[in-house]
Write an enzyme that holds these catalytic residues in place. Structure first.
Site, PDB file in Angstrom:
ATOM      1  N   GLU A  44       1.000  -1.232  -0.065  1.00 51.03           N
ATOM      2  CA  GLU A  44       0.097   0.034   0.059  1.00 51.03           C
ATOM      3  C   GLU A  44       0.626   1.237   0.110  1.00 51.03           C
ATOM      4  OE1 GLU A  44      -2.887   0.050   3.059  1.00 51.03           O
ATOM      5  OE2 GLU A  44      -3.923  -1.833   2.327  1.00 51.03           O
ATOM      6  N   ASP A 174       5.523   3.177 -39.855  1.00 52.97           N
ATOM      7  CA  ASP A 174       4.240   2.803 -40.165  1.00 52.97           C
ATOM      8  C   ASP A 174       3.282   3.815 -40.471  1.00 52.97           C
ATOM      9  OD1 ASP A 174       3.444   4.058 -37.823  1.00 52.97           O
ATOM     10  OD2 ASP A 174       3.837   2.173 -36.699  1.00 52.97           O
ATOM     11  N   LYS A 197       4.114  -1.584 -43.088  1.00 51.83           N
ATOM     12  CA  LYS A 197       4.233  -2.833 -42.366  1.00 51.83           C
ATOM     13  C   LYS A 197       2.921  -3.521 -41.896  1.00 51.83           C
ATOM     14  CE  LYS A 197       4.279  -1.046 -37.748  1.00 51.83           C
ATOM     15  NZ  LYS A 197       4.834  -0.821 -36.402  1.00 51.83           N
ATOM     16  N   ASP A 227       9.280   0.856 -27.680  1.00 51.02           N
ATOM     17  CA  ASP A 227       8.980  -0.279 -26.555  1.00 51.02           C
ATOM     18  C   ASP A 227       9.978  -1.432 -26.575  1.00 51.02           C
ATOM     19  OD1 ASP A 227       8.163  -1.837 -24.640  1.00 51.02           O
ATOM     20  OD2 ASP A 227       5.954  -1.849 -25.122  1.00 51.02           O
ATOM     21  N   ALA A 229      11.368  -2.440 -29.297  1.00 47.49           N
ATOM     22  CA  ALA A 229      12.438  -2.007 -30.286  1.00 47.49           C
ATOM     23  C   ALA A 229      12.148  -2.911 -31.574  1.00 47.49           C
ATOM     24  CB  ALA A 229      13.819  -1.839 -29.821  1.00 47.49           C
TER      25      ALA A 229
END
Length: 330
Positions: A44, A174, A197, A227, A229
């Site tokens: 917590e 993209d 892509k 992210d 890669a």
């Protein structure tokens, strides 16, 4: 250090990116508020404010990066604490907005988690959001409070202008990133190419075709998030196979999870330029990574919002508004 003279402006941070918060505070000329985020043995979270914020305009600086759920809860609890401490306004500064990629129903019975996060932030008591390069522009509409959506492209553009590269072409990895790539291409007065892509599964992509001339060119790949890669490395390989002279890559948010570092180090990428919206905590970061700071951009936005001035000048390209990037060590 310059000193900002309004004692009704308060800056506070949680645990996700204290280094960036300290840079923003130094740029503005204010100390960070004394506070503490405590985690009990059962997981917590408790927030302690060690100074008064009554009647103040408070800006909470917290990226909701990994561990995203912990950092999101820290933010929500901090906002609740400030609300109960009688802060005049509570402005959440989220340089990286976690869950932004879950912005729509891609399949039946999918949640729209980016909207859920917006609801949580509003319900906790936030009065405004300042964020940077949201993955999807429509996330601004998920909020019923004012949203200031800043762009990282001018910082990246200024860096490449200073390098004075020749024969450059800006490449979108993209179709979804074309608007961002076109903005960088305009700032650099360079042509645009697009990689066609498809993504058969999450974190897996395949290059189908390259639209545009890249042979003999210095290619600059740009994305909002890197992210694992996989996409950026696949794109770099395709560009080199198509005759590119060299490949640079850049992004706003260096998530860099899983095999990203190893992939980048092995990829035919000369340099990867990222912004410090997310701290790079990897024990062995790639030597190709160059980190630029968003502190001047975010700090300027905070001052303009606090003084009730227009933030539109922050969207000008580097040729109109020279904002030299501040380097941060990886």
């Amino acid at each position: 250090m310059k000193v900002y003279g309004d004692n009704k402006l308060k800056l506070i941070t949680c645990n996700s990116n204290p280094e960036l918060a300290a840079e923003i505070a130094e740029w503005i000329g204010l100390p960070l508020c004394h506070s503490e985020v405590i985690r009990f043995s059962d997981g917590e979270i408790q927030v302690q404010l060690d100074e008064s914020v009554r009647g103040c305009d408070v800006y909470v600086i917290q990226s909701t990066c990994a561990p995203v759920n912990d950092h999101l809860m820290e933010l929500l609890i901090m906002v609740d604490a400030l609300k109960r401490a009688s802060a005049k306004t509570i402005n959440v500064v989220i340089p990286y907005y976690g869950y932004a990629r879950q912005d729509r129903k891609a399949r039946p019975r999918d949640p729209i988690t980016a909207k859920l996060v917006a609801n949580l932030i509003e319900k906790a008591g936030a009065d405004r959001l300042i964020s940077l390069d949201l993955h999807a522009m429509q996330i601004q509409g998920f909020f019923d409070i004012p949203v200031d959506h800043l762009l990282g492209v001018p910082i990246l553009a200024q860096y490449f202008l200073n390098k004075q590269l020749e024969d450059i072409v800006v490449v979108s990895p993209d179709h979804g990133g074309v608007v961002r790539a076109r903005r960088l291409a305009d700032d650099l007065s360079a042509p645009l190419a697009i990689i066609d892509k498809r993504r058969p599964a999450p974190n897996i992509s395949e290059v189908m075709n390259i639209i545009g001339e890249v042979k003999g060119k210095t290619c600059i790949l740009i994305d909002d998030i890197i992210d694992t890669a996989g996409t950026i490395v696949l794109a770099a390989n395709a560009l080199m196979a198509d005759g590119a002279k060299s490949v640079y890559a850049c992004c706003t948010h260096p998530v860099l999870s899983g095999p990203a570092m190893e992939r980048i180090e092995k990829a035919p990428i000369h340099e990867l330029i990222v912004l410090n919206t997310i701290p790079i905590t990897h024990s062995n970061p790639s030597t190709k990574i160059k980190v630029l700071s968003v502190a001047p951009l975010v700090g300027e936005a905070i001052i303009l919002v606090h003084e009730e001035l227009s933030v539109s000048k922050l969207f000008e390209g580097p040729k109109k508004a020279q904002r030299p990037a501040v380097s941060s060590p990886v």
